[in-house]
Design an enzyme around this catalytic site. Structure first.
Site, PDB file in Angstrom:
ATOM      1  N   THR A 119      25.181  17.901  29.865  1.00  0.00           N
ATOM      2  CA  THR A 119      23.739  17.702  30.077  1.00  0.00           C
ATOM      3  C   THR A 119      23.172  19.036  30.534  1.00  0.00           C
ATOM      4  OG1 THR A 119      24.358  15.571  30.971  1.00  0.00           O
ATOM      5  CG2 THR A 119      22.073  16.206  31.208  1.00  0.00           C
ATOM      6  N   THR A 158      13.565  36.570  15.930  1.00  0.00           N
ATOM      7  CA  THR A 158      13.803  37.049  14.566  1.00  0.00           C
ATOM      8  C   THR A 158      13.054  36.248  13.516  1.00  0.00           C
ATOM      9  OG1 THR A 158      15.575  37.566  12.972  1.00  0.00           O
ATOM     10  CG2 THR A 158      15.833  35.555  14.237  1.00  0.00           C
ATOM     11  N   ILE A 159      12.817  36.906  12.378  1.00  0.00           N
ATOM     12  CA  ILE A 159      12.468  36.168  11.166  1.00  0.00           C
ATOM     13  C   ILE A 159      13.610  36.364  10.153  1.00  0.00           C
ATOM     14  CG2 ILE A 159       9.978  35.811  11.258  1.00  0.00           C
ATOM     15  CD1 ILE A 159       9.533  38.574  10.073  1.00  0.00           C
ATOM     16  N   ASP A 216      20.844  31.800   7.243  1.00  0.00           N
ATOM     17  CA  ASP A 216      21.871  31.808   8.293  1.00  0.00           C
ATOM     18  C   ASP A 216      22.771  30.574   8.231  1.00  0.00           C
ATOM     19  OD1 ASP A 216      21.538  34.266   9.425  1.00  0.00           O
ATOM     20  OD2 ASP A 216      20.270  33.601  11.080  1.00  0.00           O
ATOM     21  N   SER A 256      23.389  31.289  14.645  1.00  0.00           N
ATOM     22  CA  SER A 256      22.845  32.637  14.859  1.00  0.00           C
ATOM     23  C   SER A 256      23.914  33.537  15.460  1.00  0.00           C
ATOM     24  CB  SER A 256      21.667  32.526  15.821  1.00  0.00           C
ATOM     25  OG  SER A 256      21.215  33.793  16.203  1.00  0.00           O
ATOM     26  N   GLY A 316      20.332  43.094  14.381  1.00  0.00           N
ATOM     27  CA  GLY A 316      21.457  43.642  13.617  1.00  0.00           C
ATOM     28  C   GLY A 316      22.325  42.597  12.947  1.00  0.00           C
ATOM     29  N   GLY A 317      21.810  41.380  12.775  1.00  0.00           N
ATOM     30  CA  GLY A 317      22.570  40.348  12.059  1.00  0.00           C
ATOM     31  C   GLY A 317      23.948  40.179  12.682  1.00  0.00           C
TER      32      GLY A 317
END
Ligand code: DON
EC number: 2.3.2.2
Length: 562
Positions: free
Chosen positions: A371, A389-390, A413, A442, A463-464
């Site tokens: 929880t 981010t987009i 993603d 992500s 930076g992915g």
């Protein structure tokens, strides 16, 4: 790992005597407060909020909007993000305002009839758009922790949008580079298809008007009001599946951050649906037993240990991690010392491990009943770390001219098909498959570090897939290699993510002898594909409690404080 406290103490004293901070490459140093971001305009807006008595949460909301205006490359109201915080009294927490898959999304939506991934469908244009979370995120933070009126948060960005933002040299190059994609993703040419040169001012009146409506009508304007209707019409006209119901149903989630110890540091980072915290915990726990400080910064041995830990962590990521509201993640086991020591048992300094020999580890999945609970206390001394981010550069490249912003392509993603890499080369499986209303996995790693129970550092980066490893190296640069915040940010970075089985390095930053030695041990080095690895923005609390900013020169990043 710093094993002997006395050695550590001696070494620190020695370094600080020999190398006093004034003679070193330090970032901005201030006494009270600081804001560091990808654009000076946004850092100034954050700093102004702090100066007028607002807290870090007010500044967080204001800077999210300021970046949406000043840094359309990634700043946004058409995307999502994560915030990790630590309050002055030591309370910690995090907010997930990540995008979600639309209700009409399906597991195979990016596959053709033969089961092959359709190129660009999950990355370019309306089909790649996830339900945006940023506006809900801003309001959630402000409602829960904010101290200034919402006007004070939104107005500066409205003014900035009308006044316009000056194009930098780096921005000129980026706009030019992505112009063909803007034409491809949009029916008409957009604001960014004009020729923009360094020094020009881009004004954003449509975005200013959208922000004015949000100021007038609150969060619902974006999720249920006129803006919602206009946005959905636009996305559907462009072939997308997002509906008014998707926007109306969007909610943020307050989550318990992932925490772990590394030497005397307590690391607080983002939990799933970001892989950031879990992967960072895995890598740091795997490397902790090794004497990195003795091996030396970016030495063969340090690179080997870090690479091998990264390889194993990213293999686990691809199998186990996804949206915790949809999949069971064996979180505690994945970051336990016993499990991770076992993962590293196949590592040898003699020879590189081969990624095809490293599958995910064997972990029994158990039901979890966690929880989430957070408390509110007085504001000053708070630290906030936000990554937003987009996804790709300018997201899906789909720009809503009517409303003045880019839409994300966060749907990429997800794992479109097991084993097939996404745009960051990351591979996923069932845990990260597409389902309606699920959040895509992500790598964003907004992180706060405590030392001896006190705030020590707040940092993060874009930076992915390289986000996690860039945050890792920056923490190690300060903690193991005694760098200043700015030196830690500046230092050349490398990255391994299990597959492809290669160490990516920033070009012309690593010595050829070192590269040769690593190749001899069986490592493949790739200096071509990542001209820049991460753009880290951090703040370090120095021994005398002054703050040092680290703003990454790889971008136009800037620290502002007082
Ligand atoms: O959430 C993620 O991991 C990615 N969408 C982040 C994308 C990113 O960092 C792009 N910047 N280079």
């Amino acid at each position: 790992m710093k094993r002997l406290l006395y050695t550590l103490l001696f070494f620190n004293l020695y370094v600080s005597c020999k190398n006093p901070i004034e003679t070193r490459n330090t970032g901005l140093i201030t006494k009270n407060a600081m804001a560091v971001s990808a654009r000076v305009e946004a850092s100034i807006i954050g700093n102004d909020i702090l100066k007028k008595g607002g807290n870090a949460f007010d500044a967080m909301a204001a800077m999210q909007l300021a970046l949406a205006v000043a840094y359309p490359y990634a700043g946004n109201i058409g995307g999502g993000g994560f915030m990790v915080y630590r309050k002055a009294n030591g309370d910690i927490g995090s907010l997930d305002y990540r995008e979600k898959a639309p209700l009409a999304a399906t597991k195979d939506m990016y596959l053709d009839k033969n089961g092959n991934v359709i190129p660009e469908k999950s990355t370019l244009g309306a089909m790649s758009v996830g339900v945006p979370g940023s506006v809900a995120g801003i309001f959630a933070v402000h409602e829960k922790f904010g101290s200034l009126p919402i006007e004070d948060i939104i107005k500066p960005s409205i003014n900035l949008a009308y006044k316009g933002v000056v194009v930098t040299k780096k921005q000129e190059a980026k706009i030019k580079r992505y112009q063909p994609f803007f034409l491809k993703a949009n029916k008409d040419s957009i604001l960014f298809n004009k020729v923009w040169k360094m020094g020009d001012t881009i004004k954003y009146p449509a975005l200013a008007k959208t922000l004015e409506r949000i100021l007038d009508h609150g969060k619902n304007e974006f999720y249920k009001g006129e803006t919602a209707k206009r946005l959905v019409n636009f996305i559907q006209e462009n072939g997308g599946i997002l509906t008014e119901e998707d926007l109306a149903k969007y909610t943020v989630k307050w989550r318990t951050p992932t925490t772990f110890m590394y030497d005397d540091l307590k690391i607080i980072s983002m939990s799933p649906p970001s892989s950031g915290g879990v992967c960072l915990a895995q890598i740091m726990t795997m490397i902790e037993p090794y004497d990195l400080d003795n091996f030396g910064h970016n030495s063969v041995k340090s690179i080997q240990v870090i690479t091998e830990a990264e390889r194993r962590a990213y293999a686990d990521r691809s199998f186990y991690l996804g949206d915790p509201d949809f999949v069971n993640i064996p979180g505690e086991t994945l970051i336990s010392k016993t499990y991770l020591n076992d993962r590293m048992s196949t590592f040898s300094f003699e020879k590189a491990t081969v990624s095809s020999d490293v599958s995910h580890g064997n972990v029994q999945v158990v039901e979890s009943n966690e929880t989430t609970h957070y408390s509110i206390v007085d504001p000053f001394g708070n630290a906030v770390s936000v990554t937003t981010t987009i996804n790709g550069a300018y997201g899906s490249k789909l720009y809503c001219s009517d409303l003045g912003f880019f839409l994300n392509n966060e749907m990429d993603d997800f794992s479109s098909k097991p084993g097939i890499p996404n745009m960051f080369g990351l591979i996923g499986g069932d845990a990260n498959s597409i389902l309606p209303e699920k959040r895509m996995l992500s790598a964003m790693t907004p992180t706060i570090v405590e030392k001896n129970g006190k705030l020590f550092m707040t940092l993060g980066t874009p930076g992915g897939s390289t986000i996690i490893t860039s945050v890792l190296q920056t923490i190690l640069n300060v903690h193991e290699y005694n760098m200043t915040m700015q030196e830690a940010v500046n230092a050349p970075r490398f990255h391994h993510q299990w597959l492809p089985d290669e160490i990516r390095m920033e070009p012309n930053s690593f010595d050829t002898t070192l590269i040769f030695q690593l190749e001899k041990l069986g490592y493949t080095i790739n200096e071509k594909d990542s001209p820049v690895i991460g753009k880290v923005d951090g703040i370090l609390v120095l021994d005398d409690e002054l703050l040092e900013g680290g703003a990454d020169h790889r971008g136009d990043d800037a620290a502002v404080g007082f």
